[in-house]
Each structure stands twice: as C-alpha cells, then as structure tokens.
Design an enzyme around this catalytic site. Structure first.
Site, PDB file in Angstrom:
ATOM      1  N   ASP A  67       0.781  -1.266  -0.149  1.00 57.23           N
ATOM      2  CA  ASP A  67      -0.046  -0.025  -0.120  1.00 57.23           C
ATOM      3  C   ASP A  67       0.916   1.178  -0.031  1.00 57.23           C
ATOM      4  O   ASP A  67       1.501   1.577   1.105  1.00 57.23           O
ATOM      5  CB  ASP A  67      -0.888  -0.033   1.166  1.00 57.23           C
ATOM      6  CG  ASP A  67      -1.849   1.108   1.229  1.00 57.23           C
ATOM      7  OD1 ASP A  67      -1.611   2.210   0.625  1.00 57.23           O
ATOM      8  OD2 ASP A  67      -2.991   0.752   1.801  1.00 57.23           O
ATOM      9  N   SER A 147      -0.148  12.642 -16.114  1.00 52.79           N
ATOM     10  CA  SER A 147      -1.330  12.305 -16.766  1.00 52.79           C
ATOM     11  C   SER A 147      -1.501  13.570 -17.646  1.00 52.79           C
ATOM     12  O   SER A 147      -0.935  14.745 -17.220  1.00 52.79           O
ATOM     13  CB  SER A 147      -2.395  12.002 -15.895  1.00 52.79           C
ATOM     14  OG  SER A 147      -3.675  12.076 -16.449  1.00 52.79           O
ATOM     15  N   TYR A 160      -8.401  13.966  -9.040  1.00 56.19           N
ATOM     16  CA  TYR A 160      -7.561  13.263  -9.800  1.00 56.19           C
ATOM     17  C   TYR A 160      -6.512  14.403 -10.430  1.00 56.19           C
ATOM     18  O   TYR A 160      -5.216  14.110 -10.668  1.00 56.19           O
ATOM     19  CB  TYR A 160      -8.205  12.244 -10.651  1.00 56.19           C
ATOM     20  CG  TYR A 160      -7.353  11.488 -11.861  1.00 56.19           C
ATOM     21  CD1 TYR A 160      -6.593  10.307 -11.216  1.00 56.19           C
ATOM     22  CD2 TYR A 160      -7.003  11.825 -12.978  1.00 56.19           C
ATOM     23  CE1 TYR A 160      -5.776   9.629 -11.994  1.00 56.19           C
ATOM     24  CE2 TYR A 160      -6.125  11.146 -13.783  1.00 56.19           C
ATOM     25  CZ  TYR A 160      -5.374  10.149 -13.232  1.00 56.19           C
ATOM     26  OH  TYR A 160      -4.565   9.230 -14.018  1.00 56.19           O
ATOM     27  N   LYS A 164      -2.510  14.855  -9.869  1.00 57.85           N
ATOM     28  CA  LYS A 164      -1.374  14.642 -11.147  1.00 57.85           C
ATOM     29  C   LYS A 164      -0.615  15.774 -11.177  1.00 57.85           C
ATOM     30  O   LYS A 164       0.298  15.675 -11.549  1.00 57.85           O
ATOM     31  CB  LYS A 164      -2.249  14.041 -12.072  1.00 57.85           C
ATOM     32  CG  LYS A 164      -2.694  12.644 -12.082  1.00 57.85           C
ATOM     33  CD  LYS A 164      -1.555  11.502 -11.657  1.00 57.85           C
ATOM     34  CE  LYS A 164      -2.042  10.252 -11.774  1.00 57.85           C
ATOM     35  NZ  LYS A 164      -1.067   9.237 -11.595  1.00 57.85           N
TER      36      LYS A 164
END
Length: 265
Positions: A67, A147, A160, A164
C-alpha cells in the site's frame, strides 16, 4: 543486449494496465523487476508470467504486496527488492487511482483517497527510493506517472487532476533536491489508454450521470487525439524503458507527454 540489462527496477501498480506493461518491457530488456501492487497475489502471478514469457532472455522478476500510502510497507518493499536483487537502480511510482465525482459532490473521503494514493504515495515512494539509492551509492533514477490531467483540469475528476498536478510538482522538487546525489527524477504523462482503470472510470461516470452509455467517456476524451486512436499500454513502454535506461541520464525534472497529441503544451 537490452537497454536496461543488469538494472534493478521496482514498479508500483504493476499488477495490471500501464504498470504491468512497464514491468514486462523492462524485464524483456534485461532488468530484474519487482512488480508491486496492492493486490500482492496478482502481482506475484504477473511476475511469474512475465518471467516465463521472457524464458531466460530477460531479467528476473518478483511480486510483492504494498500500500503506497503506508511508509513502513514501502520500506519493506524496497528492502525485499534489495535483498533479492542486491540494489535498487530505478523506481517507478506508478500506482494510481481515480473515482469520478461531480465537482460539487466531491467530499473529504473522495479527496483523501485519491490524493493519498496519487500524491502522498508518490512522495513516500520518491523519499524511500532515494534513501536506498543514497545509502548504496552510485545514483539512480526515479520515474513518476503523471497524466494529461496534470496539464489541465477536467470536470468530474477534480481530485484526480489535482493529484496529478502534485506529481509534476513533486517531480520537479525532488529533481532539484536529489541532483547532488546523482539521482534523476522524471515522469511521463499518458493520455487515454485502454486499460482496466479506464473501464472503471467509464462505469463510474455512468453511475453519476455524466455518461449515458458504455464507451462514451473514452470516445469524448479521445476525440481530439491527433494520432487518431486511444493508446494501448505498449504505446507507453518505449518511453518508460528509455527513462529507465542510461540514454536518459541527462534528463531530470521533466515530464514527457505520451498522449498522441491530445494536449499540446
């Protein structure tokens, strides 16, 4: 002779998708690879399958559970990699998650989950890999997965995108700090890639009413790709293997876009 022959590489998020493809490509080019993933059993199966496919023509592989949000687990992952292969030369901080939610519905749980894996996980991964590289001497390479969402914000995936953008900032900050140790820190930014993660995003967008039919989200996101198609993981690995190789020794602090011309920056 492969581009990464005799290098020891560690890839997180390697049980599927881009991470799996990165590890398989490195293995085929002669590296020893630790495939690490939250799903340790699947990571082990992927490592075994990649080794069998290489059939003695590539490096050695192992699989391990981790993790990336838990520093003790990350340290253990690195220690076991070093115990098996002798050192750590290249660390890919690739593990990532997404859970679409309309902007006004984003809550602390959604934010903390995504930022925890994508942001904090990247920070811990850089730090612990660097500690090992400094201790063993000889420098090293750290490669982070960003990304197209690190270049502009998109609706329904705000956390998200933020995570990024954090990856880009961490890459630059770490590159400045670790240069004195001969450690380079780079990253790559995929666009729309046909992986299990995109299938999950597609379903999630339908659940929140942001898409009406399967495949709609991928079609809309990929409409402006200059190359005229979505990517597959194999489109990414030429660049990732380059970033792991000596050919990229003079690069640091940079993010390489691999999006087929979706975002021009």
């Amino acid at each position: 002779m492969g581009r990464v022959t005799d290098r020891v590489c560690l890839v997180t998020g390697a049980a599927r998708g881009i991470g799996r493809a990165i590890g398989e490509a490195l293995l085929a080019e002669g590296a020893s690879v630790c495939f690490a993933d939250l799903d340790g059993d699947k990571a082990a199966r992927v490592a075994d399958a990649a080794s069998a496919k290489a059939d003695g023509r590539g490096g050695n592989a192992m699989g391990i559970a981790v993790d990336v949000r838990e520093r003790d687990q990350v340290r253990e992952m690195i220690a076991r990699t070093v115990e098996r292969f002798g050192r750590l030369d290249v660390k890919f901080n690739n593990a990532g998650v997404n859970k679409p939610m309309r902007f006004m519905d984003v809550d602390e749980s959604n934010w903390n989950f995504i930022m925890g894996v994508n942001g904090l996980g990247c920070l811990i991964g850089i730090q612990e890999a660097a500690r090992q590289m400094i201790a063993q001497g000889g420098g090293g390479k750290i490669v982070n997965t960003a990304s197209v969402a690190s270049r502009q914000g998109f609706d329904n995936v705000a956390p998200y995108c933020a995570s990024k953008w954090a990856v880009v900032s961490l890459t630059q900050s770490a590159a400045r700090d670790l240069a004195r140790h001969n450690i380079t820190v780079t990253g790559f930014a995929p666009g729309v890639v046909a992986t299990e993660m995109w299938e999950e995003v597609d379903r999630d967008l339908m659940e929140i009413g942001a898409a009406e039919r399967p495949g709609q989200a991928m079609e809309e996101f990929s409409a402006n790709i200059l190359r005229g198609r979505v990517a597959v993981p194999g489109d990414i690995t030429g660049t990732t293997t380059f970033l792991a190789s000596r050919d990229s020794d003079y690069m640091t602090g940079q993010i390489v876009m691999i999006d087929g011309g979706m975002t021009l920056v």
